[in-house]
Write a protein that holds these residues in place. Structure first.
Motif, PDB file in Angstrom:
ATOM      1  N   CYS A  68       0.841  -1.197   0.000  1.00 25.33           N
ATOM      2  CA  CYS A  68       0.000   0.000   0.000  1.00 25.33           C
ATOM      3  C   CYS A  68       0.874   1.245   0.000  1.00 25.33           C
ATOM      4  O   CYS A  68       1.763   1.396   0.857  1.00 25.33           O
ATOM      5  N   ILE A  69       0.624   2.121  -0.969  1.00 23.09           N
ATOM      6  CA  ILE A  69       1.262   3.436  -1.012  1.00 23.09           C
ATOM      7  C   ILE A  69       0.224   4.464  -0.587  1.00 23.09           C
ATOM      8  O   ILE A  69      -0.842   4.571  -1.202  1.00 23.09           O
ATOM      9  N   PHE A  70       0.506   5.184   0.481  1.00 26.61           N
ATOM     10  CA  PHE A  70      -0.383   6.227   0.989  1.00 26.61           C
ATOM     11  C   PHE A  70       0.304   7.569   0.760  1.00 26.61           C
ATOM     12  O   PHE A  70       1.423   7.790   1.214  1.00 26.61           O
ATOM     13  N   SER A  71      -0.368   8.463   0.040  1.00 24.77           N
ATOM     14  CA  SER A  71       0.289   9.698  -0.352  1.00 24.77           C
ATOM     15  C   SER A  71      -0.729  10.815  -0.489  1.00 24.77           C
ATOM     16  O   SER A  71      -1.928  10.586  -0.641  1.00 24.77           O
ATOM     17  N   GLY A  72      -0.241  12.054  -0.433  1.00 26.54           N
ATOM     18  CA  GLY A  72      -1.117  13.198  -0.646  1.00 26.54           C
ATOM     19  C   GLY A  72      -0.659  14.418   0.125  1.00 26.54           C
ATOM     20  O   GLY A  72       0.438  14.472   0.678  1.00 26.54           O
ATOM     21  N   CYS A  87       4.757  10.721   1.077  1.00 26.51           N
ATOM     22  CA  CYS A  87       4.517   9.433   0.446  1.00 26.51           C
ATOM     23  C   CYS A  87       4.965   8.341   1.412  1.00 26.51           C
ATOM     24  O   CYS A  87       6.151   8.242   1.747  1.00 26.51           O
ATOM     25  N   PHE A  88       3.988   7.542   1.907  1.00 26.67           N
ATOM     26  CA  PHE A  88       4.249   6.448   2.833  1.00 26.67           C
ATOM     27  C   PHE A  88       4.134   5.113   2.097  1.00 26.67           C
ATOM     28  O   PHE A  88       3.398   4.993   1.125  1.00 26.67           O
ATOM     29  N   GLY A 125       6.036  19.064  -6.416  1.00 25.96           N
ATOM     30  CA  GLY A 125       5.763  17.635  -6.429  1.00 25.96           C
ATOM     31  C   GLY A 125       6.863  16.817  -5.778  1.00 25.96           C
ATOM     32  O   GLY A 125       8.037  17.210  -5.759  1.00 25.96           O
ATOM     33  N   ILE A 126       6.469  15.671  -5.213  1.00 20.68           N
ATOM     34  CA  ILE A 126       7.425  14.716  -4.627  1.00 20.68           C
ATOM     35  C   ILE A 126       7.448  13.468  -5.503  1.00 20.68           C
ATOM     36  O   ILE A 126       6.401  12.865  -5.773  1.00 20.68           O
ATOM     37  N   LEU A 127       8.626  13.087  -5.947  1.00 21.72           N
ATOM     38  CA  LEU A 127       8.811  11.888  -6.764  1.00 21.72           C
ATOM     39  C   LEU A 127       9.481  10.815  -5.914  1.00 21.72           C
ATOM     40  O   LEU A 127      10.568  11.035  -5.368  1.00 21.72           O
ATOM     41  N   THR A 128       8.819   9.676  -5.795  1.00 21.46           N
ATOM     42  CA  THR A 128       9.350   8.558  -5.012  1.00 21.46           C
ATOM     43  C   THR A 128       9.603   7.380  -5.943  1.00 21.46           C
ATOM     44  O   THR A 128       8.732   6.999  -6.729  1.00 21.46           O
TER      45      THR A 128
END
Length: 419
Positions: free
Chosen positions: A312-316, A373-374, A410-413
């Motif tokens: 699970c990717i949790f982001s926002g 981004c988790f 923006g955050i890029l993971t």
């Protein structure tokens, strides 16, 4: 317009080599989370200028320090082109977007991103929002009618409208509603995308297909708060921001008009001959100037439940309180097993040097990270993803001439996919 189009091309050209060096495939999954900024308050342009422009049917917002009010204006279209170029420069396989005002905005964005498709949940406006829109249209139409009558009387000209006052008002109201149907305010009140949350998938990427899409509004999910199976550590609840009573009331109506929530998207991951696996994405935008401790506990349960079956990717945009440690505010999320990216220091996504923030009485000391981004994975020997790195996506792109990109960077993971 030519200068703004050139800025979009320059943004894409400058980002191409940087993005290509990371690689959008080959055992990697690139995830971008970004708040597009549907509108930014307060306006940099004077209030009288904004109001007069609305009465005259013109968008007089500041061309560099404000988001265009009219989503169909040439400046808005140039902004979409720059936003599309920014997304394209990331080579992201999945893009989690917040503040996508409506389908018209999304169609324009996808028109410049032919390699991407979107997942979202349609939204129907509340009766309260429709009533407020009708009231706003009638007020603007009344003001326009008074100005037009005064002008015709002063110039000794006949009024080019029906004789009956009510017919005049209805006609002008219809013109106003049509003229501003794509405005930022109209799309906020009557917008067609639940939570203003959208996930994009790049065709040909390891994310091979959308499997499931859902949206749960916070007002429904947390109205009957139950005890969490996750023990909440001390200090996890952040106190409400102290606001005057009238501001608290307005803030409550703001979130009532367009409820925030969490978007759940399940995607299939496929690479080469490896059987497809599933990945759950949770995309959210937490309320600002609010105590979000109940929502954080609810989201922790959602993450925990999703990770029981899939990674699970949790982001926002989580809108944390700058004065409190992240471990305190998001304790329930950390405790359920979610982890942040391997980053060096805080990633300042809210930068007061940004043209959409600068000059609006923002304190430079307020620079902070609003977007995160988790990752949470099932308890198994070989997890689907392993964390590699999180970084800001091209901060310099927000200072190019032309229409402003957003008030968020923006955050890029980048994750490593299991072989």
């Amino acid at each position: 317009a030519a200068e703004e189009a050139a800025a979009a091309k320059r943004l894409e050209a400058e980002g191409g080599s940087a993005a290509g060096s990371g690689g959008g495939g080959g055992g990697e999954l690139r995830v971008l989370t970004w708040n597009l900024a549907a509108i930014c308050f307060p306006f940099k342009a004077p209030s009288w200028q904004i109001a007069l422009g609305v009465l005259l049917g013109l968008d007089w917002a500041d061309s560099y320090g404000d988001v265009a009010l009219d989503a169909q204006s040439s400046r808005a279209k140039a902004r979409w082109a720059q936003q599309a170029a920014y997304i394209r420069s990331s080579s992201a396989d999945l893009v989690l977007l917040q503040e996508v005002s409506g389908k018209a905005t999304l169609r324009a964005l996808l028109g410049a991103l032919p390699d991407y498709e979107a997942a979202y949940v349609p939204w129907r406006p509340t009766y309260f929002a429709v009533q407020l829109f009708a009231l706003a249209v009638l007020l603007v139409a009344s003001a326009k009618l008074l100005l037009l009558e005064a002008f015709c009387a002063a110039a000794a000209l006949p009024l080019p409208l029906p004789a009956h006052p009510l017919a005049r008002l209805v006609l002008i109201a219809a013109v106003c509603a049509t003229r501003w149907r794509h405005s930022a305010v109209t799309q906020y009140l009557l917008g067609s995308i639940a939570g203003q949350l959208v996930v994009l998938r790049r065709r040909g990427s390891p994310a091979s297909a959308f499997v499931h899409t859902a949206f749960d509004a916070f007002v429904d999910a947390c109205s009957a708060e139950t005890s969490s199976p996750l023990k909440q550590p001390a200090g996890a609840a952040s106190p409400a921001v102290k606001l005057p009573a009238w501001q608290s009331w307005l803030l409550g109506q703001f979130f009532r008009l367009r409820p925030r929530g969490v978007q759940e998207v399940v995607v299939a991951l496929a690479q080469g001959d490896v059987p497809a696996c599933r990945l759950t994405l949770l995309n959210t935008h937490l309320p600002h100037l609010s105590s979000n401790s109940t929502l954080v506990r609810y989201l922790a349960r959602r993450i925990h439940a999703a990770a029981a079956a899939t990674s699970c990717i949790f982001s926002g945009d989580l809108n944390p309180d700058k004065g409190k440690p992240l471990r305190s505010q998001f304790g329930a999320i950390f405790q359920c097993g979610a982890t942040l990216g391997e980053e060096t220091g805080a990633l300042v996504t809210w930068d007061t040097a940004n043209p959409l923030i600068r000059g609006k009485k923002c304190n430079p000391d307020a620079d902070m990270q609003l977007d995160f981004c988790f990752l949470h994975q099932p308890n198994e020997p070989r997890p689907l993803l392993s964390r590699m790195r999180s970084s800001l996506l091209r901060r310099e792109a927000f200072f190019l001439p032309g229409a402003p990109l957003s008030d968020h960077i923006g955050i890029l993971t980048t994750f490593e996919l299991r072989e």
